[in-house]
Design a protein around this motif. Structure first.
Motif, PDB file in Angstrom:
ATOM      1  N   TYR A 163       2.939   7.601   5.812  1.00 21.82           N
ATOM      2  CA  TYR A 163       1.823   8.628   4.648  1.00 21.82           C
ATOM      3  C   TYR A 163       1.341   9.642   5.212  1.00 21.82           C
ATOM      4  O   TYR A 163       1.567  10.860   4.520  1.00 21.82           O
ATOM      5  CB  TYR A 163       1.664   7.487   3.414  1.00 21.82           C
ATOM      6  CG  TYR A 163       0.497   7.792   2.942  1.00 21.82           C
ATOM      7  CD1 TYR A 163       0.952   8.223   1.167  1.00 21.82           C
ATOM      8  CD2 TYR A 163      -0.975   8.018   2.777  1.00 21.82           C
ATOM      9  CE1 TYR A 163      -0.240   8.472   1.018  1.00 21.82           C
ATOM     10  CE2 TYR A 163      -2.214   8.598   2.124  1.00 21.82           C
ATOM     11  CZ  TYR A 163      -2.060   9.057   1.185  1.00 21.82           C
ATOM     12  OH  TYR A 163      -3.195   9.704   0.405  1.00 21.82           O
TER      13      TYR A 163
ATOM     14  N   HIS B 278       3.250  12.876   6.474  1.00 21.05           N
ATOM     15  CA  HIS B 278       3.935  13.357   5.618  1.00 21.05           C
ATOM     16  C   HIS B 278       2.332  14.266   5.288  1.00 21.05           C
ATOM     17  O   HIS B 278       2.598  15.525   4.777  1.00 21.05           O
ATOM     18  CB  HIS B 278       4.304  12.651   4.360  1.00 21.05           C
ATOM     19  CG  HIS B 278       5.753  12.157   4.578  1.00 21.05           C
ATOM     20  ND1 HIS B 278       6.171  11.001   5.327  1.00 21.05           N
ATOM     21  CD2 HIS B 278       7.070  13.622   4.659  1.00 21.05           C
ATOM     22  CE1 HIS B 278       7.443  11.791   5.420  1.00 21.05           C
ATOM     23  NE2 HIS B 278       8.436  12.641   5.476  1.00 21.05           N
TER      24      HIS B 278
ATOM     25  N   ALA C 207       4.831  11.991   0.663  1.00 19.31           N
ATOM     26  CA  ALA C 207       3.763  11.299   0.198  1.00 19.31           C
ATOM     27  C   ALA C 207       3.467  10.178  -0.960  1.00 19.31           C
ATOM     28  O   ALA C 207       3.168   8.969  -1.108  1.00 19.31           O
ATOM     29  CB  ALA C 207       2.438  11.421   0.328  1.00 19.31           C
TER      30      ALA C 207
END
Length: 300
Positions: A141, A144, A166
């Motif tokens: 996460y 990105h 994400a």
């Protein structure tokens, strides 16, 4: 034949080096946990850095000096049982400014609620469409998010594809029931709300444009076209204020100012009084807690 094969192999390796986009340092502080055996955190650091830095996140070519530099500061708050960790995470990335040796703090975010299981030597895989574990989801996460904001700073809304990934990670992680991934009304500074403001909400779209104006059309040209650069950077702050007025105290507004506040107070010292005066008025609306710092701009 061997020399030819070796040459092709070296060319292949050189292309692999071009494709890795991140250059993160992971720092793990376990003082609060008060555990005797801390050797696990050495392998954890290595594993997390390899996950972030050792794979290709894009199809673009990155030279080694172009890789996105960042820090992942992990504070282990508690180890309720062997292999289970409760932690907070601070994520920071920097961006080089064209024609200078200066690196501008681009992203500065505190993730206050992360729990995960870690076993030494466990492989960490990533799949944007599946929740595998709470380590690879969180690291993927923020990889990105870091890429998306960096790309936004170089081209107008250039990070869209990364924010889409994400957002997929958040949607898939919600099934885990882990904190930080859900639409919590009591915790609006979490992973769900960050990607909501970056990707889903139209209210905060002006802030994404602000990243581009402030950096590519501002700091990058400040040495050669200062008047134009200051005007563009001021327009970036106008956009942040616009979003804040529509929905005050959003996580993206706070995140932008957490990264840029100190820099703004320094960089604008050489701007005209007219620009500084309007700038301070905007900053006092957006970030009133730092009023003293910003008011100094109109005294010089």
């Amino acid at each position: 034949m061997k020399k030819a094969t070796l040459g092709l192999f070296l060319i292949f390796l050189s292309h692999l080096g071009f494709s890795q986009e991140l250059n993160f340092t992971v720092i793990i502080n376990s003082d609060r946990a008060r555990i005797q055996n801390t050797t696990v955190f050495n392998t954890m650091k290595t594993s997390f850095e390899q996950f972030l830095n050792g794979r290709s996140w894009t199809t673009d070519e990155f030279r080694p000096e172009e890789r996105i530099k960042g820090n992942l500061l992990i504070t282990i708050n508690d180890v309720p049982q062997v292999g289970v960790y409760n932690a907070t995470v601070q994520i920071q990335t920097v961006r080089p400014i064209y024609g200078t040796n200066y690196e501008s703090l681009l992203f500065n975010f505190a993730d206050r609620n992360w729990n995960f299981e870690y076993i030494e030597s466990q492989p960490l895989e990533f799949n944007r469409f599946n929740f595998l574990n709470n380590i690879s989801s969180l690291l993927g996460y923020y990889a990105h998010i870091a890429l998306g904001i960096d790309y936004d700073s170089f081209s107008s809304k250039g990070g869209e594809d990364f924010f889409e990934v994400a957002n997929d990670i958040v949607n898939n992680a919600q099934q885990s029931g882990r904190p930080g991934w859900v639409q919590s009304p009591t915790d609006r500074r979490n992973r769900y709300w960050l990607i909501n403001d970056l990707y889903t909400s139209s209210v905060y779209a002006p802030i994404r444009e602000a990243y581009y104006l402030y950096h590519r059309q501002g700091l990058d040209i400040l040495q050669i076209e200062p008047e134009k650069a200051y005007e563009n950077m001021l327009e970036a702050i106008r956009l942040v204020a616009e979003a804040n007025k529509a929905q005050p105290n959003g996580i993206l507004t706070i995140t932008f100012m957490d990264a840029k506040g100190d820099e703004i107070a320094q960089v604008f010292k050489n701007a005209s009084l007219e620009i500084r005066t309007e700038l301070v008025e905007l900053l006092l609306e957006v970030d009133p807690n730092n009023a003293r710092k910003y008011n100094e701009l109109t005294k010089s």
